[in-house]
Design a protein around this motif. Structure first.
Motif, PDB file in Angstrom:
ATOM      1  N   LEU B 363       0.828  -1.209   0.000  1.00 39.95           N
ATOM      2  CA  LEU B 363       0.000   0.000   0.000  1.00 39.95           C
ATOM      3  C   LEU B 363       0.861   1.258   0.000  1.00 39.95           C
ATOM      4  O   LEU B 363       0.579   2.220  -0.713  1.00 39.95           O
ATOM      5  CB  LEU B 363      -0.941  -0.006   1.212  1.00 39.95           C
ATOM      6  N   LEU B 364       1.925   1.231   0.806  1.00 37.23           N
ATOM      7  CA  LEU B 364       2.817   2.397   0.863  1.00 37.23           C
ATOM      8  C   LEU B 364       3.483   2.638  -0.499  1.00 37.23           C
ATOM      9  O   LEU B 364       3.626   3.780  -0.944  1.00 37.23           O
ATOM     10  CB  LEU B 364       3.881   2.204   1.950  1.00 37.23           C
ATOM     11  N   ARG B 365       3.844   1.545  -1.156  1.00 37.25           N
ATOM     12  CA  ARG B 365       4.435   1.666  -2.489  1.00 37.25           C
ATOM     13  C   ARG B 365       3.414   2.283  -3.456  1.00 37.25           C
ATOM     14  O   ARG B 365       3.765   3.122  -4.288  1.00 37.25           O
ATOM     15  CB  ARG B 365       4.886   0.288  -2.977  1.00 37.25           C
ATOM     16  N   ALA B 366       2.149   1.877  -3.299  1.00 39.45           N
ATOM     17  CA  ALA B 366       1.099   2.392  -4.197  1.00 39.45           C
ATOM     18  C   ALA B 366       0.876   3.893  -4.023  1.00 39.45           C
ATOM     19  O   ALA B 366       0.506   4.585  -4.974  1.00 39.45           O
ATOM     20  CB  ALA B 366      -0.204   1.632  -3.950  1.00 39.45           C
ATOM     21  N   GLY B 372       9.044   4.068   3.238  1.00 37.97           N
ATOM     22  CA  GLY B 372       8.176   3.389   4.202  1.00 37.97           C
ATOM     23  C   GLY B 372       7.913   1.954   3.776  1.00 37.97           C
ATOM     24  O   GLY B 372       7.871   1.029   4.601  1.00 37.97           O
ATOM     25  N   ALA B 373       7.748   1.756   2.454  1.00 41.30           N
ATOM     26  CA  ALA B 373       7.470   0.418   1.924  1.00 41.30           C
ATOM     27  C   ALA B 373       8.635  -0.526   2.191  1.00 41.30           C
ATOM     28  O   ALA B 373       8.443  -1.671   2.625  1.00 41.30           O
ATOM     29  CB  ALA B 373       7.185   0.504   0.428  1.00 41.30           C
ATOM     30  N   THR B 374       9.840  -0.027   1.956  1.00 40.67           N
ATOM     31  CA  THR B 374      11.026  -0.853   2.178  1.00 40.67           C
ATOM     32  C   THR B 374      11.139  -1.243   3.651  1.00 40.67           C
ATOM     33  O   THR B 374      11.417  -2.398   3.989  1.00 40.67           O
ATOM     34  CB  THR B 374      12.293  -0.069   1.742  1.00 40.67           C
ATOM     35  N   LYS B 375      10.875  -0.274   4.505  1.00 45.62           N
ATOM     36  CA  LYS B 375      10.926  -0.546   5.934  1.00 45.62           C
ATOM     37  C   LYS B 375       9.927  -1.650   6.324  1.00 45.62           C
ATOM     38  O   LYS B 375      10.256  -2.559   7.087  1.00 45.62           O
ATOM     39  CB  LYS B 375      10.599   0.742   6.708  1.00 45.62           C
ATOM     40  N   ALA B 376       8.733  -1.523   5.761  1.00 50.70           N
ATOM     41  CA  ALA B 376       7.685  -2.502   6.080  1.00 50.70           C
ATOM     42  C   ALA B 376       8.038  -3.887   5.542  1.00 50.70           C
ATOM     43  O   ALA B 376       7.832  -4.899   6.219  1.00 50.70           O
ATOM     44  CB  ALA B 376       6.348  -2.032   5.518  1.00 50.70           C
ATOM     45  N   ASP B 377       8.610  -3.933   4.329  1.00 45.89           N
ATOM     46  CA  ASP B 377       9.010  -5.230   3.766  1.00 45.89           C
ATOM     47  C   ASP B 377      10.106  -5.863   4.614  1.00 45.89           C
ATOM     48  O   ASP B 377      10.130  -7.078   4.817  1.00 45.89           O
ATOM     49  CB  ASP B 377       9.506  -5.062   2.322  1.00 45.89           C
TER      50      ASP B 377
END
Lengths: 113, 403
Positions: B363-366, B372-377
């Motif tokens: 969702l953050l990537r979208a 933030g997306a990288t952190k979440a992954d």
């Protein structure tokens, strides 16, 4: 098969009971009495116990017996009574125990034959 | 390396007969543990000898004979069991299928969940302790102890060998379906392209559900679970690429799905829904799976219908995980921002759940927050214990670094 139902009180239950009006408490006791009447053909005795503050524990695994004040485990849940029932199997014991209108925890233990 | 057809055949034949024999012997001897030991012994003998000698013409009679002979041998001192076994002749009296009683005993709520699963696999499906241990990556000793303890409890605590009364059936059936669902999940999530040494638990889960559906035809939730499992299996071929890596639903080649199986499963779900009001959680989950299975592509998925179904599911099963899945539908019906808001509310409850962070990353990537997306992954990668999922996350992180 014979089972012992151990009735376990929680702190919350004791508080709730204390907060009841005399009438409410009377009705709660009546529900418990009714449960004993409903299952009287299966019940083979048992007792309500006095509170944990009356308990004395004796430890015999040391060199000399040690007597201490209080129940054998200090906890928020205490055994407050027990009753023995004679039923066909665990399912019947569970059925009866599920109808128990008193304290919120019941341990079911088969009696060694 | 793949499973040879002979091993599959062996598993199938054992499964078709072991549970039936166990059910008959428990009835006959009135002793779950003893009966089960005899069957397990016969199964192990069969698995040793059949690969060499071939599967006998009457595997049921063969297993019966081995179990009976073994029983007469080991029960020498227990005269009552011995005489019962001695009188027993093949073929066994055609009795109503006792396996239903067997299933309810194995899944009794007074047994721990792990024990229910292990017992069901061993007693009803005829798996050996070794096979179960391998499937769950546990040591054989631990598993054997778990089974011994469970059997001792069945005997000593008076757990009956009986189909529950009508008023108890809904709760007890829930318990059975949960066991099968966990089995299915375990098999589905841990499966990989290399099944050389592990038994396909998904196959066992489908077989058990089909058996249950045959024995309890009036229970729509059993059919719901059966359809759910079949729809997932119909997509198996697309779940891994040639390199053996997991392919997410949105990236799968839908032409490799088993469309005949999808049509059949969906039709079964529709027939069941027509006969009953108010579907339960398994039927709703099956309906969601059906929406995905019938969609020509990820983009052409009927997300509005899926959102409606998730609302129904949430009503029946208000869990954070259901909310998480629902949020994905929210993304496609409304927006990624709306879905992120939903996820924000779940942060505390699902902070240790890898799929939460993986979804958050998508969702953050979208919405353009690649940091933030990288952190979440990364967080998802830390948490996951599933190698196939870890691969997907690593690839995604590597891709993010390149851009």
């Amino acid at each position: 098969m014979k089972y012992v139902l151990m009735f376990v009180e929680t702190e919350q239950f004791a508080k709730d009971l204390a907060a009841m009006s005399a009438d409410e408490r009377e009705r709660a006791y009546q529900r418990v009495n009714q449960w004993f009447l409903d299952h009287s053909d299966k019940i083979r005795g048992g007792h309500k116990l006095q509170g944990p503050h009356t308990a004395t524990t004796l430890r015999l695994d040391g060199p000399t017996p040690v007597t201490t004040d209080g129940p054998f485990i200090e906890g928020k849940e205490v055994v407050s009574g027990f009753t023995e029932i004679d039923v066909a199997d665990l399912d019947e014991a569970l059925r009866i125990a599920k109808e128990w209108p008193g304290c919120p925890v019941v341990e079911i233990r088969p009696v060694e034959s | 390396m793949t499973t040879t057809p002979a091993a599959d055949e062996l598993a199938r034949v054992v499964r078709d007969h072991a549970g039936r024999l166990a059910a008959s012997l428990v009835s006959l001897l009135g002793d779950f543990s003893t009966a089960e030991d005899l069957v397990q012994d016969a199964v192990e003998t069969a698995l040793r000898r059949w690969p060499v000698e071939g599967i006998p013409d009457r595997p049921d009679a063969w297993l019966f004979t081995v179990a009976r002979r073994r029983g007469l041998d080991v029960l020498r001192r227990q005269q009552n069991y011995r005489s019962k076994l001695a009188e027993l002749q093949w073929p066994l009296q055609p009795a109503p299928d006792d396996r239903l009683r067997l299933i309810f005993t194995c899944c009794h709520p007074a047994l721990a969940r792990e024990a229910q699963i292990a017992l069901t696999l061993r007693v009803v499906c005829g798996l050996t302790t070794g096979q179960i241990a391998a499937a769950f990556l546990t040591s054989e000793t631990t598993l054997a102890q778990r089974i011994t303890r469970a059997k001792r409890k069945i005997a000593q605590a008076g757990i009956p060998y009986r189909i529950p009364r009508d008023d108890e059936l809904p709760d007890r059936l829930d318990e059975v379906l949960t066991v099968i669902y966990l089995l299915f999940n375990e098999g589905y999530l841990s499966s990989s392209s290399d099944r050389a040494h592990s038994r396909d638990l998904v196959d066992d889960a489908e077989w058990l559900t089909a058996l249950l559906a045959g024995l309890l035809p009036a229970e729509p939730e059993v059919t719901g679970l059966l359809v759910l499992i079949r729809l997932h299996r119909a997509r198996t071929a697309a779940r891994f690429n040639d390199a053996g890596q997991l392919v997410l639903l949105q990236d799968q080649d839908r032409s490799t799905w088993d469309h005949a199986a999808i049509t059949a499963a969906t039709a079964l779900l529709t027939r069941t829904a027509r006969r009953h009001r108010a579907p339960g959680p398994y039927q709703v989950q099956a309906a969601i799976a059906a929406c995905h299975s019938e969609a020509p592509s990820w983009d052409d998925t009927d997300w509005e219908q899926i959102l409606v179904l998730y609302d129904m599911l949430l009503h029946l099963q208000p869990t954070p995980v259901t909310r998480l899945h629902r949020a994905v539908a929210v993304r496609y019906v409304h927006s990624a921002e709306a879905a992120l808001t939903e996820l924000g509310a779940l942060h505390q409850e699902l902070d240790n759940y890898p799929l939460y962070h993986a979804t958050n990353a998508e969702l953050l990537r979208a919405v353009g927050d690649s940091e933030g997306a990288t952190k979440a992954d990364r967080r998802a990668l830390e948490l996951t214990t599933n190698p196939a999922q870890a691969e997907v996350l690593k690839e995604r992180l590597a891709g993010a670094e390149l851009t």
